[in-house]
Design a protein around this motif. Structure first.
Motif, mmCIF file in Angstrom:
data_model
loop_
_atom_site.group_PDB
_atom_site.id
_atom_site.type_symbol
_atom_site.label_atom_id
_atom_site.label_comp_id
_atom_site.label_asym_id
_atom_site.label_seq_id
_atom_site.Cartn_x
_atom_site.Cartn_y
_atom_site.Cartn_z
ATOM 1 N N ASN A 169 7.764 -35.644 33.028
ATOM 2 C CA ASN A 169 8.070 -34.363 33.649
ATOM 3 C C ASN A 169 6.813 -33.865 34.357
ATOM 4 O O ASN A 169 5.985 -33.169 33.788
ATOM 5 N N SER A 170 6.633 -34.269 35.622
ATOM 6 C CA SER A 170 5.418 -33.934 36.355
ATOM 7 C C SER A 170 5.693 -33.964 37.851
ATOM 8 O O SER A 170 6.481 -34.786 38.330
ATOM 9 N N THR A 171 5.008 -33.086 38.577
ATOM 10 C CA THR A 171 5.108 -33.103 40.040
ATOM 11 C C THR A 171 4.200 -34.164 40.643
ATOM 12 O O THR A 171 4.258 -34.415 41.850
#
Length: 290
Positions: A169-171
Protein backbone atom coordinates in the motif's frame (compact mmCIF):
# COMPACT_ATOMS: atom_id res chain seq x y z
CA UNK A 1 33.96 12.72 26.37
CA UNK A 2 37.59 13.62 26.66
CA UNK A 3 38.89 16.45 24.52
CA UNK A 4 42.22 18.19 24.26
CA UNK A 5 43.82 21.13 22.52
CA UNK A 6 47.47 21.95 22.07
CA UNK A 7 49.28 24.73 20.24
CA UNK A 8 52.75 26.12 19.69
CA UNK A 9 54.17 29.40 18.40
CA UNK A 10 57.73 30.02 17.22
CA UNK A 11 58.83 33.61 16.74
CA UNK A 12 61.25 32.88 13.93
CA UNK A 13 62.22 36.54 13.35
CA UNK A 14 61.02 39.95 14.43
CA UNK A 15 58.61 39.90 11.51
CA UNK A 16 57.52 36.26 11.14
CA UNK A 17 55.96 33.76 13.55
CA UNK A 18 55.18 30.11 12.87
CA UNK A 19 52.27 28.38 14.60
CA UNK A 20 50.56 25.01 14.85
CA UNK A 21 47.40 23.91 16.68
CA UNK A 22 45.54 20.66 17.16
CA UNK A 23 42.27 20.01 19.00
CA UNK A 24 39.42 17.54 19.39
CA UNK A 25 35.78 18.12 20.20
CA UNK A 26 32.85 16.12 21.54
CA UNK A 27 29.11 16.91 21.37
CA UNK A 28 26.61 14.58 23.13
CA UNK A 29 23.95 13.26 20.78
CA UNK A 30 20.22 13.84 20.93
CA UNK A 31 19.06 10.59 22.53
CA UNK A 32 15.66 10.84 20.83
CA UNK A 33 17.41 10.06 17.53
CA UNK A 34 18.28 6.43 16.84
CA UNK A 35 19.90 4.68 13.92
CA UNK A 36 18.03 2.28 11.64
CA UNK A 37 18.60 -0.57 14.14
CA UNK A 38 17.02 1.43 16.99
CA UNK A 39 20.31 2.16 18.78
CA UNK A 40 20.70 5.73 20.14
CA UNK A 41 22.86 7.98 18.01
CA UNK A 42 26.55 8.15 18.85
CA UNK A 43 28.01 11.50 19.94
CA UNK A 44 29.57 13.83 17.40
CA UNK A 45 33.34 13.60 17.60
CA UNK A 46 35.79 15.70 15.67
CA UNK A 47 39.36 16.76 15.38
CA UNK A 48 41.23 19.47 13.57
CA UNK A 49 44.61 21.02 13.07
CA UNK A 50 46.12 24.08 11.44
CA UNK A 51 49.65 25.18 10.66
CA UNK A 52 50.84 28.44 9.21
CA UNK A 53 52.67 31.69 9.65
CA UNK A 54 51.93 35.25 10.70
CA UNK A 55 53.87 38.29 9.61
CA UNK A 56 54.08 41.97 10.50
CA UNK A 57 55.75 44.47 8.20
CA UNK A 58 56.23 48.24 7.85
CA UNK A 59 56.20 48.83 11.61
CA UNK A 60 52.91 46.97 12.00
CA UNK A 61 51.11 48.81 9.20
CA UNK A 62 50.81 45.57 7.25
CA UNK A 63 49.95 42.33 9.03
CA UNK A 64 48.76 39.00 7.77
CA UNK A 65 48.63 35.24 8.11
CA UNK A 66 48.51 32.15 5.91
CA UNK A 67 47.55 28.72 7.19
CA UNK A 68 46.58 25.25 6.11
CA UNK A 69 43.86 23.46 8.06
CA UNK A 70 41.95 20.20 8.26
CA UNK A 71 38.85 19.34 10.27
CA UNK A 72 36.97 16.08 10.59
CA UNK A 73 33.52 15.51 12.09
CA UNK A 74 32.08 12.03 12.66
CA UNK A 75 28.48 11.02 13.43
CA UNK A 76 26.98 14.18 11.93
CA UNK A 77 23.27 13.90 11.20
CA UNK A 78 22.61 13.42 7.47
CA UNK A 79 18.95 14.14 6.79
CA UNK A 80 19.34 13.58 3.05
CA UNK A 81 19.90 9.84 3.47
CA UNK A 82 16.34 8.93 4.38
CA UNK A 83 14.99 10.15 1.02
CA UNK A 84 12.17 7.99 -0.29
CA UNK A 85 13.77 4.98 1.36
CA UNK A 86 12.05 5.71 4.65
CA UNK A 87 8.51 5.50 3.23
CA UNK A 88 9.43 2.63 0.93
CA UNK A 89 10.88 0.45 3.70
CA UNK A 90 7.93 1.23 5.96
CA UNK A 91 5.57 0.01 3.22
CA UNK A 92 7.68 -3.09 2.58
CA UNK A 93 7.61 -4.14 6.23
CA UNK A 94 3.93 -3.23 6.58
CA UNK A 95 3.24 -5.80 3.88
CA UNK A 96 5.66 -8.46 5.18
CA UNK A 97 5.58 -8.01 8.97
CA UNK A 98 4.22 -4.78 10.56
CA UNK A 99 6.14 -5.52 13.75
CA UNK A 100 9.39 -4.91 11.89
CA UNK A 101 8.64 -1.37 10.72
CA UNK A 102 11.66 0.73 11.85
CA UNK A 103 11.43 3.29 14.62
CA UNK A 104 10.04 6.46 12.97
CA UNK A 105 12.76 8.50 14.72
CA UNK A 106 15.59 6.76 12.91
CA UNK A 107 18.21 8.91 11.28
CA UNK A 108 21.50 8.44 9.52
CA UNK A 109 24.90 9.97 9.90
CA UNK A 110 28.01 10.91 8.00
CA UNK A 111 31.64 11.80 8.46
CA UNK A 112 32.86 14.95 6.75
CA UNK A 113 36.39 16.18 6.18
CA UNK A 114 37.30 19.74 5.28
CA UNK A 115 40.77 20.69 4.11
CA UNK A 116 41.90 24.03 2.85
CA UNK A 117 43.84 27.22 3.18
CA UNK A 118 43.09 30.60 4.75
CA UNK A 119 44.66 33.96 4.03
CA UNK A 120 44.30 37.28 5.85
CA UNK A 121 45.87 40.65 5.18
CA UNK A 122 45.27 43.75 7.31
CA UNK A 123 46.66 47.13 6.34
CA UNK A 124 46.71 50.44 8.19
CA UNK A 125 48.25 52.86 5.67
CA UNK A 126 47.29 55.80 7.89
CA UNK A 127 45.85 56.17 11.36
CA UNK A 128 42.43 56.83 9.81
CA UNK A 129 42.33 54.11 7.13
CA UNK A 130 42.00 50.40 7.78
CA UNK A 131 41.78 47.72 5.09
CA UNK A 132 41.28 43.97 5.43
CA UNK A 133 41.24 41.17 2.86
CA UNK A 134 40.52 37.53 3.66
CA UNK A 135 40.34 34.50 1.42
CA UNK A 136 39.91 30.78 1.82
CA UNK A 137 39.75 27.56 -0.13
CA UNK A 138 37.63 24.98 1.65
CA UNK A 139 37.11 21.58 0.08
CA UNK A 140 34.63 19.51 2.06
CA UNK A 141 34.22 15.85 1.20
CA UNK A 142 31.94 13.16 2.55
CA UNK A 143 34.42 10.70 4.00
CA UNK A 144 31.73 8.19 4.99
CA UNK A 145 27.95 8.07 5.25
CA UNK A 146 25.09 5.68 5.85
CA UNK A 147 27.17 2.69 6.95
CA UNK A 148 24.45 1.31 9.25
CA UNK A 149 21.69 1.98 6.73
CA UNK A 150 23.54 0.27 3.88
CA UNK A 151 24.27 -2.74 6.12
CA UNK A 152 20.59 -2.88 7.12
CA UNK A 153 19.48 -2.89 3.47
CA UNK A 154 22.02 -5.57 2.52
CA UNK A 155 20.92 -7.71 5.48
CA UNK A 156 17.22 -7.60 4.55
CA UNK A 157 17.53 -7.51 0.77
CA UNK A 158 17.31 -11.33 0.26
CA UNK A 159 14.00 -11.45 2.15
CA UNK A 160 12.56 -8.51 0.20
CA UNK A 161 13.59 -10.06 -3.11
CA UNK A 162 12.08 -13.40 -2.12
CA UNK A 163 8.72 -11.65 -1.57
CA UNK A 164 8.99 -9.27 -4.51
CA UNK A 165 5.50 -10.09 -5.84
CA UNK A 166 3.76 -9.19 -2.58
CA UNK A 167 1.48 -6.13 -3.08
CA UNK A 168 2.04 -3.03 -0.96
CA UNK A 169 0.00 0.00 0.00
CA UNK A 170 2.22 2.81 -1.31
CA UNK A 171 2.22 5.57 -3.90
CA UNK A 172 5.87 4.75 -4.63
CA UNK A 173 5.20 1.33 -6.12
CA UNK A 174 2.72 -1.53 -6.31
CA UNK A 175 4.83 -4.42 -5.02
CA UNK A 176 7.64 -5.20 -2.61
CA UNK A 177 9.88 -5.72 -5.62
CA UNK A 178 9.21 -2.24 -7.02
CA UNK A 179 9.96 -0.61 -3.69
CA UNK A 180 13.07 -2.74 -3.25
CA UNK A 181 14.37 -1.44 -6.58
CA UNK A 182 13.72 2.13 -5.42
CA UNK A 183 15.54 1.55 -2.12
CA UNK A 184 18.60 -0.09 -3.70
CA UNK A 185 18.84 2.57 -6.42
CA UNK A 186 18.77 5.40 -3.88
CA UNK A 187 21.31 3.59 -1.72
CA UNK A 188 23.64 3.17 -4.72
CA UNK A 189 23.40 6.91 -5.43
CA UNK A 190 24.14 7.69 -1.79
CA UNK A 191 27.22 5.46 -1.79
CA UNK A 192 28.49 7.03 -5.03
CA UNK A 193 28.85 10.41 -3.29
CA UNK A 194 31.29 9.11 -0.67
CA UNK A 195 34.66 10.73 -1.17
CA UNK A 196 33.50 13.51 -3.49
CA UNK A 197 32.98 17.20 -2.86
CA UNK A 198 30.00 17.93 -0.62
CA UNK A 199 27.12 19.69 -2.33
CA UNK A 200 25.95 23.22 -1.51
CA UNK A 201 29.30 24.41 -0.21
CA UNK A 202 31.48 26.94 -2.03
CA UNK A 203 35.11 26.02 -2.46
CA UNK A 204 36.55 29.53 -2.84
CA UNK A 205 35.54 32.56 -0.78
CA UNK A 206 36.93 36.10 -0.64
CA UNK A 207 35.88 39.07 1.47
CA UNK A 208 37.20 42.53 2.12
CA UNK A 209 36.48 45.45 4.41
CA UNK A 210 37.58 49.06 4.18
CA UNK A 211 36.91 51.79 6.76
CA UNK A 212 37.97 55.42 6.80
CA UNK A 213 37.55 57.63 9.89
CA UNK A 214 37.61 61.36 9.21
CA UNK A 215 40.21 63.36 11.06
CA UNK A 216 39.03 64.76 14.43
CA UNK A 217 40.14 68.23 13.36
CA UNK A 218 38.00 68.25 10.21
CA UNK A 219 34.38 69.38 9.82
CA UNK A 220 33.41 65.72 9.49
CA UNK A 221 34.91 64.77 12.83
CA UNK A 222 33.19 61.78 14.41
CA UNK A 223 32.10 60.39 11.05
CA UNK A 224 33.47 57.29 9.32
CA UNK A 225 32.59 55.53 6.07
CA UNK A 226 33.10 51.94 5.14
CA UNK A 227 32.53 49.32 2.51
CA UNK A 228 32.67 45.53 2.40
CA UNK A 229 32.34 42.78 -0.18
CA UNK A 230 31.93 39.02 -0.15
CA UNK A 231 32.42 36.70 -3.13
CA UNK A 232 31.80 32.96 -3.27
CA UNK A 233 32.24 30.63 -6.22
CA UNK A 234 29.53 28.35 -7.51
CA UNK A 235 28.65 25.33 -5.31
CA UNK A 236 27.81 21.89 -6.62
CA UNK A 237 24.05 21.46 -6.19
CA UNK A 238 23.50 18.04 -7.75
CA UNK A 239 24.51 15.55 -10.43
CA UNK A 240 23.19 14.47 -13.78
CA UNK A 241 21.78 11.00 -14.19
CA UNK A 242 23.49 8.44 -16.39
CA UNK A 243 21.51 7.86 -19.60
CA UNK A 244 19.15 4.91 -19.34
CA UNK A 245 19.57 4.56 -15.58
CA UNK A 246 18.49 6.22 -12.34
CA UNK A 247 22.08 6.47 -11.09
CA UNK A 248 24.06 9.68 -10.64
CA UNK A 249 27.03 10.51 -12.85
CA UNK A 250 29.36 12.15 -10.31
CA UNK A 251 31.60 13.41 -13.13
CA UNK A 252 28.79 15.63 -14.46
CA UNK A 253 27.75 17.97 -11.64
CA UNK A 254 25.23 20.79 -11.71
CA UNK A 255 26.51 24.08 -10.31
CA UNK A 256 24.68 26.86 -8.53
CA UNK A 257 25.39 30.54 -9.04
CA UNK A 258 28.37 32.54 -7.89
CA UNK A 259 27.46 35.15 -5.28
CA UNK A 260 28.76 38.66 -4.79
CA UNK A 261 27.56 41.05 -2.08
CA UNK A 262 28.62 44.66 -1.68
CA UNK A 263 27.80 46.80 1.36
CA UNK A 264 28.51 50.37 2.41
CA UNK A 265 27.82 52.31 5.59
CA UNK A 266 28.12 55.65 7.32
CA UNK A 267 28.77 55.75 11.05
CA UNK A 268 28.98 58.36 13.79
CA UNK A 269 30.81 58.10 17.12
CA UNK A 270 28.80 57.99 20.35
CA UNK A 271 30.03 61.31 21.70
CA UNK A 272 28.12 63.04 18.91
CA UNK A 273 24.91 61.02 19.24
CA UNK A 274 22.62 63.95 20.05
CA UNK A 275 24.03 65.99 17.16
CA UNK A 276 23.59 63.02 14.82
CA UNK A 277 20.00 62.51 15.92
CA UNK A 278 19.13 66.14 15.23
CA UNK A 279 20.71 65.90 11.77
CA UNK A 280 18.84 62.65 11.02
CA UNK A 281 15.57 64.25 12.12
CA UNK A 282 16.26 67.14 9.78
CA UNK A 283 17.02 64.83 6.86
CA UNK A 284 13.87 62.77 7.50
CA UNK A 285 11.72 65.91 7.69
CA UNK A 286 13.16 67.23 4.42
CA UNK A 287 12.54 63.89 2.72
CA UNK A 288 8.96 63.79 3.95
CA UNK A 289 8.34 67.34 2.81
CA UNK A 290 9.78 66.53 -0.58
Amino acid sequence: GRTYSVGAVLNATRFVSLFANRATNFVPSNQSVVNIDGVPAAPIEGQGYDVGLRFSLLDGKLQGSVDRFSTTQANVTDNTLSGQKRAAMDAIWAAIDPNRVPNPQWGEFKTTRTMGYEFQLVGNPTSNLRLMLTGSRNRTTVADRGARLFAYIARNLPEWQAKAALPVNSTLGATVGALTTLVTTEAANDRSTIGIRQTRSSEWQWSGVGRYRFDPSSRLRGFAVGTAFTWRDEPVIGYQVRPGTALFDINRPFFGAKTFNLDAWLERSEEHTSELQSRLHLVCRLLLEK
